[in-house]
Design an enzyme around this catalytic site. Structure first.
Site, short mmCIF file in Angstrom:
data_model
loop_
_atom_site.label_atom_id
_atom_site.label_comp_id
_atom_site.label_asym_id
_atom_site.label_seq_id
_atom_site.Cartn_x
_atom_site.Cartn_y
_atom_site.Cartn_z
N CYS B 104 -13.98 53.70 43.22
CA CYS B 104 -14.07 55.21 43.13
C CYS B 104 -14.28 55.54 41.69
O CYS B 104 -15.20 56.21 41.40
CB CYS B 104 -12.93 56.03 43.66
SG CYS B 104 -12.79 56.10 45.55
N HIS B 105 -13.40 54.72 40.93
CA HIS B 105 -13.42 55.21 39.22
C HIS B 105 -14.01 54.11 38.53
O HIS B 105 -13.23 53.52 37.74
CB HIS B 105 -11.77 55.35 38.99
CG HIS B 105 -11.09 56.47 39.76
ND1 HIS B 105 -11.47 57.81 39.78
CD2 HIS B 105 -10.05 56.23 40.51
CE1 HIS B 105 -10.41 58.39 40.40
NE2 HIS B 105 -9.73 57.61 40.93
N CYS B 138 -3.91 58.31 46.12
CA CYS B 138 -5.05 57.28 46.19
C CYS B 138 -4.80 55.90 47.20
O CYS B 138 -5.66 55.58 47.99
CB CYS B 138 -5.49 56.96 44.80
SG CYS B 138 -6.50 57.93 43.85
N CYS B 201 18.96 69.24 27.51
CA CYS B 201 17.96 68.38 26.73
C CYS B 201 17.90 69.13 25.43
O CYS B 201 17.69 68.31 24.15
CB CYS B 201 16.53 68.75 27.53
SG CYS B 201 16.62 68.20 29.21
N ARG B 242 13.55 57.52 31.86
CA ARG B 242 14.08 58.13 30.57
C ARG B 242 14.87 59.36 30.98
O ARG B 242 16.10 59.59 30.12
CB ARG B 242 12.89 58.29 29.66
CG ARG B 242 13.03 58.93 28.23
CD ARG B 242 14.01 57.98 27.46
NE ARG B 242 15.22 58.23 27.52
CZ ARG B 242 16.16 57.84 26.78
NH1 ARG B 242 15.95 57.24 25.59
NH2 ARG B 242 17.44 58.25 26.64
N CYS B 246 19.04 59.82 29.95
CA CYS B 246 19.32 60.96 29.07
C CYS B 246 20.61 61.65 29.76
O CYS B 246 21.37 62.05 29.29
CB CYS B 246 18.31 61.93 28.97
SG CYS B 246 17.46 61.48 27.24
#
Lengths: 109, 285
Positions: B104-105, B138, B201, B242, B246
């Protein structure tokens, strides 16, 4: 046998006669040390690249014995004096007997 | 303590502060140019929705000169190994119909606008989707194959390839319309204190960026460089890994990778980087 082993090198296309150039090489390889155990407690067999050689027109520039403590995807950067045009060859030797090779041409002048 | 030693102590502290400022200034003035020809925007005016910041900076500006240099040359960037590996997956047929991403891409270049605009609202599924969710859509719906693990090596590498394809594009995350509700949820999470240490955060990445938390130089927590090659892990690390790291460090139970909470948080945090360039796979501590 290690999968997806692919060498890559960066060498300048050209140099002045007698110039010292920088060369970078990297080969993707797991470098399994032989010290680790899997989930069942069995030793994971050692599988590393144990030798690396670079040569210019057949003359050895660097010849390295590699040991299990070297990390994944070993990277070497070194310098070489280029007296004339020629071909630089790079060879990596795997524990399993495989030999991986690459070569680059350098033009002088 | 006598007056004299107190004075000496103050002087010493002042000296350290001045040195710290000078160093930070030098780093900001550095420009990130990858492979000598790809200019990356590492500093930009903050998006309108950011109430407490006037400028946003890429995590690259907070790193040491040596780490910065690794990202300036693809040969020295170990994250590129993951990108190369994903490149071969891109053209490998999967599932019953023998289709690959490339069916497709054409090439990854055709996906250059993806990283800069994801997470985004998906009308068909009625939810906000991350790049990973889109890749799995996909794989399962178009190719009819088994989905990849959200945090599997293949998935992180593919995400790295998509970042690489979009390197240099300016991040422009839509936060209004149907995505607004999820965005608000992410914003609430961003400002919610978690764990025994009761840190949000914002406590580190908004109130204290450029300060040190023990030996770590706190960045603004931008996502523009993800997936990121972390030197301490010696591998590419996904956004959700990540986040998990944290939140774990605040001594809290974390949300799961791929959970709706992390998707919302990713949407919000990515939108904080609007105006900066995509620069993944980046190299960080």
């Amino acid at each position: 046998m290690a999968d997806n082993v692919r060498p890559r090198v960066r060498v300048p296309d050209s140099a002045a006669a007698g110039e010292v150039v920088s060369i970078k090489t990297l080969i993707s390889h797991p470098m399994e040390s032989g010290q680790r155990r899997d989930g069942d407690g069995n030793t994971i067999p050692r599988s590393i690249i144990n030798r690396f050689v670079a040569a210019y027109n057949g003359e050895t520039i660097i010849d390295v014995t590699m040991e299990p403590a070297i990390s994944t995807n070993p990277y070497f950067e070194f310098q070489a004096l280029i007296p004339e045009s020629g071909t630089m060859t790079f060879t990596w030797y795997d524990d399993d007997g495989s030999v991986y090779e690459d070569a680059k041409d350098i033009a002088v002048g | 303590m006598t007056k004299r030693t107190l004075f000496a102590g103050l002087l010493a502290t002042g000296g350290v502060l001045v040195a710290g400022l000078a160093q930070a200034q030098d780093i900001i003035n550095d420009e990130l140019v990858i492979n000598g020809d790809l200019n990356i925007v590492t500093q930009a005016p903050a998006a309108d929705h950011l109430d407490y910041m006037s400028v946003v900076r890429s995590g690259w500006t907070f790193r040491s000169t040596e780490t910065q240099a690794m990202q300036m040359d693809d040969f020295d960037n170990p994250g590129m190994l993951g990108v190369e590996s994903a490149m071969s997956d891109f053209t490998t047929a999967m599932g019953a119909d023998g289709e690959s991403c490339a069916s497709c891409h054409d090439g990854p270049e055709s996906l250059s606008n993806v990283r800069a605009t994801y997470p985004q609202w998906d009308e068909e599924h009625g939810e906000v989707q991350t790049v990973e969710m889109q890749v799995n859509e996909c794989i399962t719906e178009r190719m009819g194959a088994e989905p990849w693990g959200y945090n599997s090596t293949e998935m992180i590498n593919m995400s790295g390839l998509i970042s690489w394809a979009g390197r240099g594009e300016i991040v422009d995350i839509a936060i209004d319309g149907p995505a607004q509700e999820t965005w608000q949820m992410g914003k609430d999470l961003y400002y919610t204190r978690t764990g025994q240490l009761e840190l949000s955060c914002a406590n580190c990445h908004e109130d204290n960026y450029d300060n040190y938390i023990r030996a770590d130089h706190l960045s603004m927590g931008m996502l523009t460089g993800f997936p990121t090659y972390r030197l301490k892990d010696a591998r590419l690390v996904s956004v959700h890994s990540r986040f998990r790291g944290c939140i774990r460090d605040t001594r809290a139970e974390t949300y799961a990778v791929g959970s709706p909470e992390f998707v919302a948080l990713e949407l919000y945090v990515m939108s904080r980087g609007n105006g900066l360039s995509v620069e993944g796979p980046a190299v960080r501590n």
